[in-house]
Design an enzyme around this catalytic site. Structure first.
Site, short mmCIF file in Angstrom:
data_model
loop_
_atom_site.label_atom_id
_atom_site.label_comp_id
_atom_site.label_asym_id
_atom_site.label_seq_id
_atom_site.Cartn_x
_atom_site.Cartn_y
_atom_site.Cartn_z
N LYS A 128 -6.53 -4.42 16.98
CA LYS A 128 -7.43 -3.72 15.64
C LYS A 128 -8.62 -3.38 16.01
CE LYS A 128 -5.41 -4.83 11.58
NZ LYS A 128 -5.34 -4.35 11.20
N ASP A 168 -4.56 0.79 7.49
CA ASP A 168 -4.70 -0.77 7.23
C ASP A 168 -5.81 -0.36 5.81
OD1 ASP A 168 -4.34 -4.07 8.09
OD2 ASP A 168 -6.24 -3.66 7.45
#
Ligand code: NDP
Ligand code: 2IT
Length: 453
Positions: A128, A168
């Site tokens: 991430k 995201d």
């Protein structure tokens, strides 16, 4: 060493070595706690020290992002990429641009991503990234400048077989476009190095819709086990971004009634169902607040966040049968879980990553409300990202229907895996335990196969 002592030691180590990273601690505590039955049954995981290894990222990249606004002023933000685990495939996971992003946020999301990606049954590792950059109120040009500056460092660390970022919170089609353009300019390569790309330049059909659609497919699979379905159900959805919008769209297709959506300023409630066309126009085209939706839809009510000052969120205090938290972490608290129970909610299906607080989750389990954990229910997005990588590798483009059918099958398989694993460990229907054990087992077994690396 007994497994409970080992879990305690690892969590103590995380507390001491990652001070202030509360979200990361929350995510690891939940996963490790649910591994107890597996660790008790099979000593090999402790013998190979898998717990100590899996909670430490393989690599953490932190960098300065310097960019110039429209007035010529220089700004500095922090950029992150946490490459958590590459045991079963290249690092894969989104980028988040939001002022609250810290190392702890990115680590919690990267850690969750390891097990989510394993559950998809595809060959993708967990990662991430993101930045504390706030895209709100910025011009298109400023967003582009920021994305170019961010990629100017990130491109050293990514690659189509190495690490493939995606979107995201705060990173959608526009940002992926600017990031991709800069990657191409710096490397001279047209590579499938990001997913969520535009359909004209290597993107996959149905990637935009995939997380929301997948979340609804997952909920339907779960309800079917109890001879129930989404048809006719009133569904409370939070958020009004990518995941929420396509959750609402698919809920209508399934004959359900999505009665709400929300953003950081307030909640919209419309008993007859949210006006999806108006919502898309306001969020996808104007990038405006839901206050604006309230001005164009006279049949809705608008509840500002200030209405619930004590840790509750208006969206969970509405009458509903199924709840789809699809905004952000820790957005569904104990107060909210109690209100959902009171109002007769039978299933909470996490579209966001870790939206439910630990005490709310405990209450949900104790009170027999069905619960779909995010790492299983929202895995349709990353799974479709892998389908995009697959199309890029073969220079193909599949039709919307082809991708959607694959997505449905993947969601069904994820559900089956989590459900069957819960049965195997004598907690039928406890998908938190089922998903955590199934995801962990696949990665941990592969780590053991690959030796001490
Ligand atoms: P978007 O940026 O498209 O939308 C986010 C939504 O959540 C917005 O409505 C935003 O409101 C709201 N929100 C964000 N942060 C907060 C906050 N701190 N407080 C209140 N509201 C907030 O993001 P996505 O829809 O892509 O992501 C939503 C969730 O789903 C996240 O948890 C993400 O990690 C998860 N997810 C996303 C996937 C994807 O493919 N995009 C895949 C799997 C999970 P506002 O605009 O006012 O800030
Ligand atoms: O949390 C997630 O799974 C995502 N933001 C999507 C990641 C991806 O690589 O598509």
């Amino acid at each position: 060493m007994p497994s409970s002592k080992k879990i305690e030691d690892v969590l103590k180590y995380i507390r001491e070595c990652s001070p202030g990273q509360d979200e990361f601690y929350q995510a690891t505590a939940e996963v490790l706690d649910s591994l107890r039955p597996l660790l008790n049954e099979d000593p090999k995981y402790l013998e190979h020290n898998v717990l100590d290894r899996i909670v430490v990222p393989e690599r953490t990249i932190i960098f300065r992002v310097t960019w110039v606004d429209d007035a010529g002023k220089v700004h500095v933000n922090v950029g992150y990429r946490v490459q958590f685990n590459s045991t079963i495939g290249p690092y894969k996971g989104g980028l988040r641009f939001h002022p609250t992003v810290s190392l702890g946020t990115v680590k919690f999301l990267g850690f969750e991503q390891i097990f989510k990606n394993a559950l998809t049954g595809l060959q993708i590792g967990g990662a991430k990234g993101g930045s504390n950059f706030n895209p709100k109120g910025k011009s298109d040009n400023e967003i582009m400048k920021f994305c170019q500056a961010f990629m100017t460092e990130l491109y050293h660390h990514i690659g189509k077989h190495k690490d493939v970022p995606a979107g995201d919170i705060g990173v959608g089609a526009r940002e992926i476009g600017y990031l991709f353009g800069q990657y191409k300019r710096l490397t001279g390569e047209f590579d499938g190095v990001l997913t969520g790309k535009g359909l004209n330049w290597g993107g996959s059909k149905a990637r935009k819709e995939a997380t929301g659609y997948g979340s609804v497919y997952f909920a339907e699979n779960f309800l079917n086990v109890y001879d129930k379905s989404l048809k006719g159900k009133r569904c409370a959805v939070s958020g009004s971004g990518n995941v929420a919008i396509y959750t609402i769209e698919k809920l209508y297709e399934m004959g359900a009634i999505p009665v709400s959506c929300s953003d950081s300023k307030g909640t919209i409630y419309r008993e007859k169902g949210i006006d999806l066309k108006a919502l898309k126009a306001i969020k996808e085209i104007h990038h405006a607040s839901l206050e604006e939706y309230a001005t164009v839809d006279c049949e809705c009510s608008y509840i500002p966040v200030s209405k619930y000052p004590e840790g509750g969120h208006a969206v969970w205090h509405l009458p509903c049968d199924v709840a789809f938290p699809s905004a952000t972490q820790n957005e569904l608290t104990l107060i909210d879980a109690k209100a959902l129970k009171e109002n007769g909610c039978i299933l909470i299906n996490e579209g966001a990553n870790m939206p439910t607080t630990p005490d709310a989750l405990e209450f949900i389990k104790e009170n027999g409300i069905l619960f779909s954990p995010g790492k299983a229910a929202n895995a349709g997005g990353v799974a479709t990202s892998q389908l995009e990588m697959s199309q890029n590798a073969s220079m193909a483009q599949w039709s919307f229907e082809e991708v959607d059918i694959k997505l449905r099958t993947i969601m069904q398989n994820i559900f089956k895996t989590a459900y069957e694993t819960s049965k195997e460990f004598d907690c039928e229907g406890d998908l938190v335990t089922g998903a955590n054990i199934a995801g962990f087992r696949k990665v941990a077994d592969s780590m053991i196969d690959q030796g001490a690396v």
